[in-house]
Design a protein around this motif. Structure first.
Motif, PDB file in Angstrom:
ATOM      1  N   ASP A 335      65.706 -53.494  28.117  1.00 42.38           N
ATOM      2  CA  ASP A 335      65.337 -53.624  26.780  1.00 42.38           C
ATOM      3  C   ASP A 335      66.062 -54.160  25.751  1.00 42.38           C
ATOM      4  OD1 ASP A 335      62.856 -52.729  27.282  1.00 42.38           O
ATOM      5  OD2 ASP A 335      63.244 -50.610  26.455  1.00 42.38           O
ATOM      6  N   ARG A 337      68.821 -56.318  26.736  1.00 39.73           N
ATOM      7  CA  ARG A 337      68.835 -57.642  27.275  1.00 39.73           C
ATOM      8  C   ARG A 337      67.544 -58.389  26.496  1.00 39.73           C
ATOM      9  NH1 ARG A 337      71.938 -58.065  32.675  1.00 39.73           N
ATOM     10  NH2 ARG A 337      73.199 -56.228  32.591  1.00 39.73           N
ATOM     11  N   LYS A 338      66.458 -57.974  26.661  1.00 36.66           N
ATOM     12  CA  LYS A 338      65.288 -58.667  26.279  1.00 36.66           C
ATOM     13  C   LYS A 338      65.125 -58.830  24.734  1.00 36.66           C
ATOM     14  CE  LYS A 338      61.752 -57.184  29.854  1.00 36.66           C
ATOM     15  NZ  LYS A 338      60.965 -58.396  29.829  1.00 36.66           N
ATOM     16  N   ALA A 339      66.040 -58.055  24.006  1.00 39.99           N
ATOM     17  CA  ALA A 339      66.143 -58.211  22.448  1.00 39.99           C
ATOM     18  C   ALA A 339      67.392 -59.054  22.195  1.00 39.99           C
ATOM     19  CB  ALA A 339      66.074 -56.750  22.027  1.00 39.99           C
ATOM     20  N   GLY A 340      67.933 -59.382  23.055  1.00 39.60           N
ATOM     21  CA  GLY A 340      68.930 -60.247  22.928  1.00 39.60           C
ATOM     22  C   GLY A 340      70.382 -59.586  22.529  1.00 39.60           C
ATOM     23  N   LYS A 341      70.338 -58.217  22.654  1.00 41.17           N
ATOM     24  CA  LYS A 341      71.609 -57.494  22.195  1.00 41.17           C
ATOM     25  C   LYS A 341      72.456 -57.276  23.169  1.00 41.17           C
ATOM     26  CE  LYS A 341      68.370 -54.476  19.504  1.00 41.17           C
ATOM     27  NZ  LYS A 341      67.926 -53.035  19.073  1.00 41.17           N
ATOM     28  N   PRO A 342      74.177 -57.338  22.902  1.00 40.30           N
ATOM     29  CA  PRO A 342      74.942 -57.468  23.822  1.00 40.30           C
ATOM     30  C   PRO A 342      75.001 -56.041  24.522  1.00 40.30           C
ATOM     31  CG  PRO A 342      75.811 -57.465  21.557  1.00 40.30           C
ATOM     32  CD  PRO A 342      74.376 -57.575  21.665  1.00 40.30           C
TER      33      PRO A 342
END
Length: 381
Positions: A335, A337-342
């Motif tokens: 989730d 990674r999908k949200a672009g969070k490190p």
């Protein structure tokens, strides 16, 4: 909330591990069972998948067919679980990683250390998740142990004792039982039997709690039944990266032991003791004080321990819930990674391909040590 799409290779009808994965992946409503290649027999696998609720075009006849069918779908799988016989783990895990899938592989991750190193390199190259199902690290009180060690409550860890022993292969009359025999056949099991089957669970548990991997080992393997080529009893001494010393016993001929996974950790300020058959209690003995019993779910435990608990204090939680915590942790990572969070190393709360490689290095080193009369042997990591 949109569920992540999940599929499994292996785990067909009658498989204990297949049922466990289906239950554990569904427990937190994070994953939707969307595809499977569940049997070596294509027709049987297709029929079983449809019976479980899969669409007919996603109940595949083989893992190759599943890979081909899923890799170009707009709604392709977010996670693939590999729950096939040990000798197939490497090939299947490698293929799905190469095609951009996240993978959860049953242990052992591979059959050889060289294969394990290749998977780690591939995982680093692709950036995909490659987790290994050392599910016992999902128990709330195991995570409590880890956090107490991290927080320095034990001071420097001096030593540990780990065990994973049972007596279910002690009957010599089972020598020709195919469900038992293959485990001690090097052509099917590889270079190790009991240590590779159960011992590495105990070793991973110790490494998880201590935050240290083994550096060198001295091993004594024994095949106590004359019919066996590989060991059914293993005793291993360990020296860890940061100086802790360990003792590990794993056996399949210990009559009277049921599922004897235990871990004791001894530091300069106190000791901890946990047993998988009584998983809700953690025994904590600060130096020069009385023993305290910490209960799963009680106030004052670490946040990761509380997050891993589902039921209120006093109710029994067991292996399926612990294994489900591995899926829960992987879902959190996907989730993010999908949200672009490190996602940093401190955010990863599931066993990784590197852990799988350490296990293979330990198997390799213990076998070499045992063949050399228990000489101290370095791990080749």
């Amino acid at each position: 909330m949109t569920k992540l799409s999940w599929g499994i290779v292996g785990g067909g009808e009658g498989s204990q591990i297949g049922l466990a994965h289906r239950m554990c992946s569904a427990l937190d409503d994070k994953f939707q069972f969307s595809a499977g290649a569940m049997d070596i027999n294509p027709e049987r696998g297709n029929e079983y998948g449809v019976r479980l609720g899969l669409d007919a075009d996603r109940a595949y006849g083989s893992w190759q067919e599943m890979l081909d069918g899923e890799k170009n779908r707009a709604d392709r799988l977010d996670l693939v679980t590999v729950a096939t016989p040990n000798a197939t783990h490497f090939e299947i895990t490698k293929a799905f990683l190469e095609n951009g899938f996240h993978v959860l592989c049953e242990k052992p991750m591979t059959m050889t250390l060289e294969e394990a190193k290749e998977i780690v390199a591939l995982q680093e190259k692709t950036g995909q998740i490659c987790a290994v199902n050392y599910g016992y690290s999902g128990y709330p009180m195991v995570r409590q142990m880890r956090d107490m060690v991290r927080q320095g409550e034990l001071g420097s860890v001096r030593s540990f004792v780990a065990e994973f022993s049972h007596g279910f292969h002690a009957d010599a009359a089972d020598a020709d039982n195919p469900r038992v025999r293959w485990r001690y056949d090097p052509k099917q099991a590889g270079i190790s039997a009991q240590f590779a089957d159960c011992g590495i669970h105990a070793l991973h548990l110790a490494s998880f709690v201590l935050g240290q991997n083994p550096k060198k080992v001295s091993a004594d393997f024994a095949a106590c039944l004359d019919s066996r080529e590989l060991e059914d009893d293993a005793l291993v001494a360990l020296r860890m990266e940061d100086g802790a010393v360990g003792r590990l016993w794993s056996s399949s001929i210990a009559i009277g032991r049921m599922h004897g996974l235990t871990l004791q950790v001894f530091g300069e300020k106190g000791g901890l003791r946990w047993a998988q058959e009584q998983p809700n209690q953690l025994y904590w003995n600060p130096i020069n004080q009385s023993v305290q019993i910490l209960e799963r779910g009680q106030n004052g435990l670490s946040q990761s321990s509380l997050d891993a608990s589902r039921l209120t204090i006093g109710h029994a939680e067991g292996a399926p819930v612990a294994f489900a915590n591995i899926y829960k942790s992987i879902a959190k990572d996907i989730d993010a990674r999908k949200a672009g969070k490190p996602v940093g190393a401190q955010d990863i709360d599931y066993p990784t391909a590197f852990d799988g490689m350490v296990s293979m290095a330990a198997i390799d080193a213990t076998v070499r040590s045992s063949k050399a009369d228990s000489v101290w042997t370095d791990l080749n990591i």
